[in-house]
Design a protein around this motif. Structure first.
Motif, PDB file in Angstrom:
ATOM      1  N   TYR A   1       0.826  -1.209   0.000  1.00  0.00           N
ATOM      2  CA  TYR A   1       0.000   0.000   0.000  1.00  0.00           C
ATOM      3  C   TYR A   1       0.861   1.259   0.000  1.00  0.00           C
ATOM      4  O   TYR A   1       0.505   2.267  -0.630  1.00  0.00           O
ATOM      5  N   ALA A   2       1.970   1.230   0.699  1.00  0.00           N
ATOM      6  CA  ALA A   2       2.865   2.398   0.701  1.00  0.00           C
ATOM      7  C   ALA A   2       3.442   2.644  -0.693  1.00  0.00           C
ATOM      8  O   ALA A   2       3.529   3.789  -1.149  1.00  0.00           O
ATOM      9  N   PHE A   3       3.806   1.566  -1.381  1.00  0.00           N
ATOM     10  CA  PHE A   3       4.337   1.720  -2.741  1.00  0.00           C
ATOM     11  C   PHE A   3       3.269   2.252  -3.690  1.00  0.00           C
ATOM     12  O   PHE A   3       3.535   3.151  -4.503  1.00  0.00           O
ATOM     13  N   LEU A   4       2.037   1.702  -3.602  1.00  0.00           N
ATOM     14  CA  LEU A   4       0.962   2.169  -4.477  1.00  0.00           C
ATOM     15  C   LEU A   4       0.630   3.630  -4.216  1.00  0.00           C
ATOM     16  O   LEU A   4       0.408   4.407  -5.158  1.00  0.00           O
ATOM     17  N   PHE A   5       0.594   4.011  -2.959  1.00  0.00           N
ATOM     18  CA  PHE A   5       0.298   5.413  -2.633  1.00  0.00           C
ATOM     19  C   PHE A   5       1.402   6.331  -3.159  1.00  0.00           C
ATOM     20  O   PHE A   5       1.119   7.404  -3.719  1.00  0.00           O
ATOM     21  N   THR A   6       2.654   5.918  -3.004  1.00  0.00           N
ATOM     22  CA  THR A   6       3.766   6.736  -3.489  1.00  0.00           C
ATOM     23  C   THR A   6       3.747   6.858  -5.007  1.00  0.00           C
ATOM     24  O   THR A   6       3.955   7.948  -5.561  1.00  0.00           O
ATOM     25  N   ALA A   7       3.470   5.740  -5.690  1.00  0.00           N
ATOM     26  CA  ALA A   7       3.411   5.782  -7.150  1.00  0.00           C
ATOM     27  C   ALA A   7       2.263   6.654  -7.635  1.00  0.00           C
ATOM     28  O   ALA A   7       2.412   7.441  -8.584  1.00  0.00           O
ATOM     29  N   ALA A   8       1.099   6.533  -6.974  1.00  0.00           N
ATOM     30  CA  ALA A   8      -0.042   7.367  -7.373  1.00  0.00           C
ATOM     31  C   ALA A   8       0.259   8.842  -7.151  1.00  0.00           C
ATOM     32  O   ALA A   8      -0.065   9.693  -7.990  1.00  0.00           O
ATOM     33  N   ALA A   9       0.865   9.174  -6.024  1.00  0.00           N
ATOM     34  CA  ALA A   9       1.216  10.574  -5.765  1.00  0.00           C
ATOM     35  C   ALA A   9       2.239  11.084  -6.763  1.00  0.00           C
ATOM     36  O   ALA A   9       2.161  12.236  -7.220  1.00  0.00           O
ATOM     37  N   PHE A  10       3.188  10.234  -7.138  1.00  0.00           N
ATOM     38  CA  PHE A  10       4.222  10.642  -8.085  1.00  0.00           C
ATOM     39  C   PHE A  10       3.628  10.999  -9.444  1.00  0.00           C
ATOM     40  O   PHE A  10       4.046  11.970 -10.091  1.00  0.00           O
ATOM     41  N   PHE A  11       2.635  10.222  -9.901  1.00  0.00           N
ATOM     42  CA  PHE A  11       2.049  10.468 -11.217  1.00  0.00           C
ATOM     43  C   PHE A  11       0.922  11.507 -11.167  1.00  0.00           C
ATOM     44  O   PHE A  11       0.689  12.206 -12.156  1.00  0.00           O
ATOM     45  N   LEU A  12       0.209  11.603 -10.055  1.00  0.00           N
ATOM     46  CA  LEU A  12      -0.933  12.502  -9.981  1.00  0.00           C
ATOM     47  C   LEU A  12      -0.557  13.907  -9.535  1.00  0.00           C
ATOM     48  O   LEU A  12      -1.307  14.859  -9.800  1.00  0.00           O
ATOM     49  N   LEU A  13       0.573  14.056  -8.861  1.00  0.00           N
ATOM     50  CA  LEU A  13       0.953  15.386  -8.384  1.00  0.00           C
ATOM     51  C   LEU A  13       1.168  16.385  -9.522  1.00  0.00           C
ATOM     52  O   LEU A  13       0.674  17.522  -9.443  1.00  0.00           O
ATOM     53  N   PRO A  14       1.896  16.030 -10.598  1.00  0.00           N
ATOM     54  CA  PRO A  14       1.998  16.986 -11.718  1.00  0.00           C
ATOM     55  C   PRO A  14       0.648  17.328 -12.333  1.00  0.00           C
ATOM     56  O   PRO A  14       0.409  18.480 -12.715  1.00  0.00           O
ATOM     57  N   LEU A  15      -0.245  16.335 -12.441  1.00  0.00           N
ATOM     58  CA  LEU A  15      -1.578  16.604 -12.978  1.00  0.00           C
ATOM     59  C   LEU A  15      -2.342  17.566 -12.067  1.00  0.00           C
ATOM     60  O   LEU A  15      -3.041  18.476 -12.558  1.00  0.00           O
ATOM     61  N   TYR A  16      -2.204  17.399 -10.769  1.00  0.00           N
ATOM     62  CA  TYR A  16      -2.864  18.306  -9.828  1.00  0.00           C
ATOM     63  C   TYR A  16      -2.338  19.732  -9.984  1.00  0.00           C
ATOM     64  O   TYR A  16      -3.121  20.700 -10.017  1.00  0.00           O
ATOM     65  N   VAL A  17      -1.021  19.875 -10.096  1.00  0.00           N
ATOM     66  CA  VAL A  17      -0.433  21.207 -10.252  1.00  0.00           C
ATOM     67  C   VAL A  17      -0.905  21.859 -11.545  1.00  0.00           C
ATOM     68  O   VAL A  17      -1.262  23.049 -11.577  1.00  0.00           O
ATOM     69  N   MET A  18      -0.931  21.093 -12.629  1.00  0.00           N
ATOM     70  CA  MET A  18      -1.403  21.639 -13.893  1.00  0.00           C
ATOM     71  C   MET A  18      -2.861  22.067 -13.807  1.00  0.00           C
ATOM     72  O   MET A  18      -3.244  23.130 -14.315  1.00  0.00           O
ATOM     73  N   LEU A  19      -3.676  21.232 -13.159  1.00  0.00           N
ATOM     74  CA  LEU A  19      -5.110  21.529 -13.094  1.00  0.00           C
ATOM     75  C   LEU A  19      -5.386  22.780 -12.269  1.00  0.00           C
ATOM     76  O   LEU A  19      -6.148  23.664 -12.694  1.00  0.00           O
ATOM     77  N   VAL A  20      -4.788  22.873 -11.074  1.00  0.00           N
ATOM     78  CA  VAL A  20      -5.054  24.039 -10.229  1.00  0.00           C
ATOM     79  C   VAL A  20      -4.443  25.306 -10.825  1.00  0.00           C
ATOM     80  O   VAL A  20      -5.007  26.400 -10.677  1.00  0.00           O
ATOM     81  N   THR A  21      -3.315  25.181 -11.510  1.00  0.00           N
ATOM     82  CA  THR A  21      -2.715  26.357 -12.142  1.00  0.00           C
ATOM     83  C   THR A  21      -3.566  26.858 -13.296  1.00  0.00           C
ATOM     84  O   THR A  21      -3.651  28.061 -13.543  1.00  0.00           O
ATOM     85  N   SER A  22      -4.214  25.926 -14.008  1.00  0.00           N
ATOM     86  CA  SER A  22      -5.009  26.318 -15.174  1.00  0.00           C
ATOM     87  C   SER A  22      -6.275  27.075 -14.800  1.00  0.00           C
ATOM     88  O   SER A  22      -6.877  27.713 -15.666  1.00  0.00           O
ATOM     89  N   VAL A  23      -6.699  26.995 -13.551  1.00  0.00           N
ATOM     90  CA  VAL A  23      -7.922  27.692 -13.140  1.00  0.00           C
ATOM     91  C   VAL A  23      -7.621  28.839 -12.178  1.00  0.00           C
ATOM     92  O   VAL A  23      -8.520  29.344 -11.504  1.00  0.00           O
ATOM     93  N   LYS A  24      -6.367  29.238 -12.084  1.00  0.00           N
ATOM     94  CA  LYS A  24      -5.982  30.376 -11.257  1.00  0.00           C
ATOM     95  C   LYS A  24      -5.777  31.613 -12.128  1.00  0.00           C
ATOM     96  O   LYS A  24      -5.252  31.506 -13.244  1.00  0.00           O
ATOM     97  N   PRO A  25      -6.145  32.775 -11.659  1.00  0.00           N
ATOM     98  CA  PRO A  25      -5.738  34.003 -12.363  1.00  0.00           C
ATOM     99  C   PRO A  25      -4.252  34.257 -12.144  1.00  0.00           C
ATOM    100  O   PRO A  25      -3.641  33.732 -11.205  1.00  0.00           O
ATOM    101  N   MET A  26      -3.666  35.060 -13.010  1.00  0.00           N
ATOM    102  CA  MET A  26      -2.233  35.309 -12.932  1.00  0.00           C
ATOM    103  C   MET A  26      -1.845  35.977 -11.619  1.00  0.00           C
ATOM    104  O   MET A  26      -0.718  35.808 -11.145  1.00  0.00           O
ATOM    105  N   GLU A  27      -2.748  36.740 -10.998  1.00  0.00           N
ATOM    106  CA  GLU A  27      -2.426  37.384  -9.728  1.00  0.00           C
ATOM    107  C   GLU A  27      -2.109  36.359  -8.646  1.00  0.00           C
ATOM    108  O   GLU A  27      -1.196  36.569  -7.827  1.00  0.00           O
ATOM    109  N   GLU A  28      -2.810  35.248  -8.628  1.00  0.00           N
ATOM    110  CA  GLU A  28      -2.529  34.195  -7.651  1.00  0.00           C
ATOM    111  C   GLU A  28      -1.274  33.413  -8.019  1.00  0.00           C
ATOM    112  O   GLU A  28      -0.541  32.960  -7.138  1.00  0.00           O
ATOM    113  N   ILE A  29      -1.043  33.210  -9.311  1.00  0.00           N
ATOM    114  CA  ILE A  29       0.147  32.460  -9.724  1.00  0.00           C
ATOM    115  C   ILE A  29       1.408  33.211  -9.328  1.00  0.00           C
ATOM    116  O   ILE A  29       2.423  32.602  -8.961  1.00  0.00           O
ATOM    117  N   ARG A  30       1.385  34.530  -9.362  1.00  0.00           N
ATOM    118  CA  ARG A  30       2.562  35.325  -8.996  1.00  0.00           C
ATOM    119  C   ARG A  30       2.892  35.192  -7.515  1.00  0.00           C
ATOM    120  O   ARG A  30       4.016  35.512  -7.099  1.00  0.00           O
TER     121      ARG A  30
END
Length: 303
Positions: free
Chosen positions: A31-60
């Motif tokens: 379970y620790a390996f599966l959780f780590t692998a899922a976080a490794f692959f999903l974390l970039p997707l999460y960053v892309m998704l939340v960045t895509s719905v932020k205005p530039m003022e928040e990104i700065r």
């Protein structure tokens, strides 16, 4: 009689349920390996998704993992309709339809001829068939860069360079070896007695292929469709070289979006454009993942 009744009236001992033990170390490690692998692959997707719905003022503010305080879909609309892809500022929607016009015929044609080659090499055993299969198998491992210049010269001499039929033909050619290997290995798992019974009933080459083999090939066809659609959709170098300016696929236009610098770099628009480009392969994997596993289990890697 009373003894029997007394005996039958004796209380029956009920076995105690064993107390729940802690998970074993091996299960905790899995379970620790599966959780780590899922976080490794999903974390970039999460960053892309939340960045895509932020205005530039928040990104700065440089809060990379923070959820948006003020969600907006304006970057998505801008990426689709008005972002600059080089000299033109018409969004990446044109690249989307270019990719669709490339993927659909390339996938259909390459799968059809791959199935036809696999069927012929599995059941009809033509002369020099093993040699032909070896050549096709070697072609699956030839890097694009080795044959790029000869293909450019050949397609230019046939007036196919920079055209839609040209890029479709290129993807069909490069997809043929893998598709042939896939279908040949699948058809080797089909009982030969079934083919011989069809021959006794008077079935010829095309009739057996169209009425018997293709209807039985649904699992491997799904695997082939997933492989071809994702491979062709994600292609960059072939589309850049052979598609021409009028038929640039979505991946090439995405590269133009990222590398076009006019003033401030809009990270939210870049992330939205990236997610729009990867949406089709992502949906295909999510929808047809079960069919992909079934196709693999049905003989896609046997032989």
């Amino acid at each position: 009689m009373s003894a029997v009744i007394q005996t039958s009236a004796m209380p029956i001992a009920i076995a105690k349920r064993p107390s729940r033990v802690l998970p074993r170390p091996a299960r905790i490690g899995i379970y620790a390996f599966l959780f780590t692998a899922a976080a490794f692959f999903l974390l970039p997707l999460y960053v892309m998704l939340v960045t895509s719905v932020k205005p530039m003022e928040e990104i700065r503010l440089a809060h990379l993992f923070a959820l948006p305080m003020k969600m907006t879909l304006e970057p998505w609309a801008q990426a689709w309709t008005s972002v600059c892809t080089g000299l033109q500022c018409e969004g990446i929607r044109g690249g989307f339809w270019n990719s669709v016009s490339i993927v659909v015929p390339s996938t259909i044609v390459s799968i059809f001829f791959g199935a036809l080659n696999g069927y012929a090499l599995s059941f009809w055993r033509p002369k020099y068939g093993n040699g032909l299969f070896l050549v096709l198998l070697m072609g699956a491992f030839v890097p694009y860069q080795v044959v790029m210049f000869p293909l450019v010269r050949a397609f230019a001499s046939m007036s196919l360079f920079g055209t839609l039929p040209g890029i479709v033909l290129i993807h069909t050619i490069f997809g043929m070896p893998v598709m042939t290997l896939l279908f040949r290995n699948y058809y080797t798992t089909v009982p030969r007695e079934l083919f011989m019974a069809a021959r006794i009933d008077g079935g010829g080459f095309w009739r057996i292929f169209m009425q018997l083999m293709l209807p039985m090939s649904l699992p491997i066809i799904v695997v082939a469709v997933i492989m071809q659609v994702t491979g062709i959709w994600n292609d960059f170098i072939l589309g850049l070289v052979f598609a021409g300016r009028e038929h640039l696929p979505m991946t090439v236009q995405l590269n133009n979006v990222i590398n076009t610098t006019t003033g401030e770099r809009l990270y939210n628009v870049n992330m939205a454009a990236t997610l729009l480009t990867s949406l089709v392969p992502l949906v295909i994997y999510l929808v047809s993942g079960r069919w992909f596993v079934r196709g693999i289990a049905a003989g896609a890697v046997k032989g």
